[in-house]
Design an enzyme around this catalytic site. Structure first.
Site: not given
Ligand code: PLP
Length: 423
Positions: A245-246, A143, A394, A220
């Site tokens: 939030y996911k 990501f 997705r 992560d």
């Molecule tokens: C959704 C996601 C993030 C989001 O980071 P934020 O700081 O909440 O914007 C980070 N890493 C991964 C792998 C994600 O899927």
């Protein structure tokens, strides 16, 4: 009946049968309805609100914030002291979703900021202990925020990032980590479930490979928490971060969580030394002395109000149990694959997620030229997946809030769109 209508009939029947046999089916009604939404297939990006969320927020504002006022921070009460929410809510996430004992998880910041804090703490601890350790190993297709954060740390600390490359449908293997890691390695950073392909990494084996090289591991968990079973303590993971939030349904921009294995609390120092992570913050004393234990990961004032929706969602997750959630998630993504093979493969749609359920997280990614425009047409019709470059849709059916019939109905709309565009 033509072969085609036969397939359509079979799929609808099968969805109904899967729903009838689903032990978590009654929990769907505990989410806020969204009239006009035919299929919500983006639980991996933003989970739906539990129906009691608005009432819980109202109650908190009225009875807690409104009545307790400044006393709420420090005085005990049904929901307080608020000051302890980072650890209290952290422990709830740990118990419901992480397989971690209390006292090792906090709720704080955003994933990006916590990732920076913990990755830099690990980098500095490794560089100090092993002196020559200046390499961070990471997935070239991770990501974006994860890549940017460690590139920043490498630039700031005179380190270097060593990227592991994989195919589009794959993720990082323990063998790749073993090959890449050595006496120069400070940290291995890995998304447990890869955001694009949905590849579920073998976390215990990756951790062992990193440890064999003397490096720390930071996972992560953004796409795993609330979706797949985790056993951070048993796997001997050093550090982890994730968003809420996911699949944890905490709401847009809800705070992140961070985990630091107990044995590292006296070894690592995170770089943002704020008053809320200090020993006895209200003495307002000179100099920063870290609070004992996991509290030192906190930097500033706890995001109390922003954590309220998450509490409603964690109640529901506790009720369901993460192993039942994972079992339904596997069944949902298997069903997605069945429908993709039957309906979409003839339209040159390609699956870029693992076929092996034990290597697949909670979403399935499919790909075809021109999918960008198709997503717009899906959204217009109330079918809501998300889009990721290159040409990928997705499909992330959140197990607590999604039925098999919903998956069926959403993919049927996609099938019809592709049928029309061909004819
Ligand atoms: C959704 C996601 C993030 C989001 O980071 P934020 O700081 O909440 O914007 C980070 N890493 C991964 C792998 C994600 O899927």
């Amino acid at each position: 009946m033509t072969a085609e209508t036969d397939t359509h009939f079979w799929a609808a029947e099968r969805a109904a049968a899967l729903d009838a046999a689903d032990p978590l089916a009654p929990l769907r009604d505990r989410f806020l309805p969204a009239p006009g939404v035919v299929a919500y297939l983006d639980g991996n990006s933003l989970g739906r609100p539990v129906a009691t969320t608005a009432a819980r927020l109202e109650e908190f504002v009225r009875d807690s914030w409104g009545q307790r006022l400044i006393r709420g921070w420090t005085e005990p009460g049904p929901d307080g002291p608020w000051m302890n929410w980072p650890e209290r809510v952290g422990d709830r996430i740990a118990a419901a979703a992480l397989g971690a004992a209390p006292g090792q998880t906090v709720l704080a910041d955003s994933t990006t900021v916590l990732l920076y804090k913990l990755a830099r703490a690990a980098f500095d601890a490794a560089a100090t202990a092993g002196s020559a350790r200046r390499v961070i190993i990471a997935h070239a297709d991770d990501f974006p925020t994860d890549r940017y954060v460690i590139e920043g740390i490498a630039a700031e600390r005179g380190g270097e990032v060593r990227w592991i490359e994989t195919g589009l449908a794959d993720g990082v293997t323990p063998a790749q980590v073993a090959d890449a890691a050595g006496p120069d390695t400070a940290l291995v950073l890995l998304s447990h479930v890869a955001y694009r392909s949905g590849w579920l990494a073998d976390a215990p084996a990756v951790t062992a490979a990193a440890h064999d090289a003397g490096a720390f591991v930071l996972l992560d968990l953004c796409h795993s928490a609330g979706s797949v079973e985790l056993a951070l303590d048993d796997w001997d993971v050093d550090l982890a971060v994730g968003c809420t939030y996911k699949f944890l349904n905490g709401g847009p921009g809800s705070p992140a969580f961070g985990y630091v294995r107990r044995g590292l609390h006296d070894v690592m120092r995170q770089p943002i030394q704020g008053w809320m992570g200090r020993l006895d913050p209200f003495t307002m004393g000179p100099g920063y002395i870290p609070a004992p234990g996991i509290r030192q990961v906190v930097s500033g004032t706890p995001p109390v109000l922003a954590a309220v929706p998450l509490l409603a969602a964690l109640d529901l997750l506790d009720e369901a149990g993460i192993s039942a959630v994972r079992a339904k998630s596997v069944a949902l993504t298997e069903f997605v694959l069945e429908l993709v093979d039957a309906w979409l493969a003839p339209h040159d749609v390609e699956v870029i997620s693992p076929r092996d359920a034990s290597r697949r997280g909670g979403h399935v990614t499919i790909r075809r030229a021109g999918f960008r425009q198709v997503v717009d047409a899906l959204w217009d019709r109330g079918v809501l997946p998300d889009y990721r470059e290159p040409d990928a849709i997705r499909i992330g059916p959140a197990p607590l809030s999604t039925s098999f019939t919903e998956v069926h109905d959403g993919l049927a709309v996609l099938r019809d769109l592709l049928d029309t565009s061909r004819s």
